[in-house]
Scaffold this active site. Structure first.
Site, short mmCIF file in Angstrom:
data_model
loop_
_atom_site.label_atom_id
_atom_site.label_comp_id
_atom_site.label_asym_id
_atom_site.label_seq_id
_atom_site.Cartn_x
_atom_site.Cartn_y
_atom_site.Cartn_z
N GLY A 1 0.80 -1.21 0.00
CA GLY A 1 0.00 0.00 0.00
C GLY A 1 0.84 1.26 0.00
O GLY A 1 2.08 1.22 -0.05
N THR B 1 1.50 3.72 2.32
CA THR B 1 2.46 3.88 3.42
C THR B 1 3.31 2.64 3.60
O THR B 1 4.52 2.73 3.84
CB THR B 1 1.71 4.18 4.73
OG1 THR B 1 0.85 5.31 4.55
CG2 THR B 1 2.70 4.50 5.84
N ARG C 1 -1.40 -10.76 0.09
CA ARG C 1 -2.44 -11.59 -0.54
C ARG C 1 -1.89 -12.33 -1.76
O ARG C 1 -2.21 -13.48 -2.00
CB ARG C 1 -3.60 -10.71 -0.99
CG ARG C 1 -4.43 -10.12 0.12
CD ARG C 1 -5.51 -9.22 -0.46
NE ARG C 1 -6.37 -8.63 0.53
CZ ARG C 1 -7.44 -9.22 1.05
NH1 ARG C 1 -7.76 -10.45 0.67
NH2 ARG C 1 -8.18 -8.61 1.94
N LEU D 1 -2.34 -2.06 6.95
CA LEU D 1 -3.52 -2.50 6.24
C LEU D 1 -4.58 -1.41 6.25
O LEU D 1 -4.76 -0.71 7.25
CB LEU D 1 -4.10 -3.76 6.88
CG LEU D 1 -3.29 -5.05 6.77
CD1 LEU D 1 -3.92 -6.14 7.61
CD2 LEU D 1 -3.17 -5.49 5.32
N GLY D 2 -5.28 -1.26 5.15
CA GLY D 2 -6.35 -0.28 5.10
C GLY D 2 -6.95 -0.20 3.71
O GLY D 2 -6.27 -0.45 2.72
N TYR E 1 -16.63 4.71 9.29
CA TYR E 1 -15.19 4.59 9.08
C TYR E 1 -14.44 4.80 10.39
O TYR E 1 -13.61 3.98 10.79
CB TYR E 1 -14.75 5.61 8.03
CG TYR E 1 -13.26 5.63 7.77
CD1 TYR E 1 -12.66 4.76 6.87
CD2 TYR E 1 -12.44 6.55 8.42
CE1 TYR E 1 -11.30 4.78 6.63
CE2 TYR E 1 -11.07 6.59 8.19
CZ TYR E 1 -10.51 5.71 7.29
OH TYR E 1 -9.15 5.74 7.06
N LYS F 1 -12.33 2.05 12.89
CA LYS F 1 -10.95 2.28 13.32
C LYS F 1 -10.86 2.28 14.85
O LYS F 1 -9.92 1.73 15.44
CB LYS F 1 -10.44 3.60 12.77
CG LYS F 1 -10.27 3.64 11.26
CD LYS F 1 -9.11 2.77 10.81
CE LYS F 1 -8.76 3.02 9.35
NZ LYS F 1 -7.63 2.17 8.90
N LEU G 1 -3.66 11.23 3.96
CA LEU G 1 -2.34 10.78 3.52
C LEU G 1 -2.05 11.26 2.11
O LEU G 1 -2.87 11.07 1.20
CB LEU G 1 -2.25 9.25 3.58
CG LEU G 1 -2.22 8.64 4.98
CD1 LEU G 1 -2.38 7.12 4.89
CD2 LEU G 1 -0.91 8.98 5.69
N ARG H 1 -7.78 7.85 -6.95
CA ARG H 1 -8.93 8.09 -6.11
C ARG H 1 -9.29 9.57 -6.24
O ARG H 1 -8.64 10.44 -5.66
CB ARG H 1 -8.63 7.76 -4.65
CG ARG H 1 -8.30 6.29 -4.39
CD ARG H 1 -8.01 6.05 -2.92
NE ARG H 1 -7.67 4.66 -2.64
CZ ARG H 1 -7.32 4.20 -1.42
NH1 ARG H 1 -7.30 5.05 -0.40
NH2 ARG H 1 -7.03 2.94 -1.24
#
Length: 221
Positions: A12, A14, A36, A72-73, A124, A128, A151, A159
Site C-alpha cells: 500500500g 504507506t 495476498r 492494512l487499510g 469509518y 478504526k 495521507l 482516487r
C-alpha cells in the site's frame, strides 16, 4: 542486536515506503511480509508469504519476530461494502495482533485515522476505533497507534475524492495552526518514517500519535 520486523500491508501507499525503510535499515536483519499475492520483490532480508487473510490462524508458526507493523487499510468504495471494509480495517489487523501477542512479539505499530472512536457515528471512524480498543487489551510491551489526517502520495489506483481532498488540505494547511495542526495532511512516507523511528524507542504501554506529532517524529534523528 539485530531484530526481525513483520509487516502487513507492504504493497500500500504507506506500507511500501515502510518496507523499503525496513529493508535498508541495519536494525533489522530479517523482514517478514504477509501479502495476498506474491509481489515478485526480492531482497536478501525479505521473506514474503502470500496467505489467505481469512484464515490467519493457519499461519501462526510464521508469525515470529520482534516488531509488527500494520499498514492494512482500504476504503468503503474500494472494499465494495461495509462488511468487507470491516474485515480489512478491523478483523485482519486485530486477528494478526492477537496471534502476535500470544507469540511474544514485543511491539505492535498500526496506522489508524484521525478521529478514530469506537462510539463515533461515522462508520469509518467507528471501525478504526473498534480496532484500537481490541489492541488496547493485548499483552504487547508496546502498542503504537498512528492517527494521520489525509495521507499524501502517489497511489497505484486513482482516487478522485482523495485527489480533491489533497488539493483542499494543502490550501487549508495554511490556516490549520495551533490545536488544529493535527488535521493537516501528511505525506505517507513521513508516516512510515515515524513508525520506524518509534519502533526504535522501545516504548512501554499504549501510545497514540496524531498527524502533528507524527510529522515531528518523522524528522527526529
Amino acid at each position: 542486536m539485530n531484530k526481525t520486523a513483520i509487516i502487513l500491508g507492504s504493497t500500500g501507499l504507506t506500507g511500501s515506503h515502510l518496507l523499503q525503510i525496513l529493508l535498508n535499515s541495519n536494525i533489522y536483519d530479517k523482514v517478514v511480509s504477509f501479502v495476498r499475492k506474491e509481489t515478485g520483490l526480492s531482497h536478501s532480508k525479505l521473506t514474503e508469504y502470500a496467505i489467505d487473510f481469512e484464515n490467519i490462524d493457519l499461519y501462526q508458526d510464521l508469525i515470529d519476530g520482534d516488531d509488527m507493523f500494520c499498514c492494512l487499510g482500504t476504503t468503503i468504495k474500494k472494499a465494495g461494502s461495509q462488511e468487507v471494509f470491516e474485515k480489512v480495517d478491523l478483523h485482519y489487523p486485530s486477528n494478526f495482533a492477537k496471534v502476535a501477542a500470544s507469540k511474544g512479539v514485543k511491539q505492535y505499530l498500526i496506522i489508524s485515522a484521525i478521529g478514530a472512536n469506537a462510539q463515533s457515528g461515522n462508520f469509518y471512524l467507528r471501525t478504526k476505533g473498534k480496532c484500537e480498543d481490541v489492541l488496547r487489551k493485548l499483552a504487547f510491551q508496546s502498542i503504537s497507534i498512528f492517527r494521520p489526517s489525509l495521507l499524501l502520495g502517489n497511489r497505484k489506483e486513482f482516487r478522485l475524492g482523495e485527489k480533491l481532498g489533497e488539493y483542499f488540505m494543502k490550501v487549508a494547511s495554511l490556516v490549520l495552526i495551533g490545536k488544529l495542526k493535527k488535521y493537516r495532511a501528511i505525506k505517507a512516507k513521513r508516516v512510515a518514517r515515524a513508525m520506524f523511528n518509534i519502533a526504535q524507542q522501545n516504548t512501554i504501554g499504549y501510545h497514540i500519535y496524531e498527524s502533528d506529532k507524527i510529522a515531528q517524529i518523522a524528522t527526529a534523528r
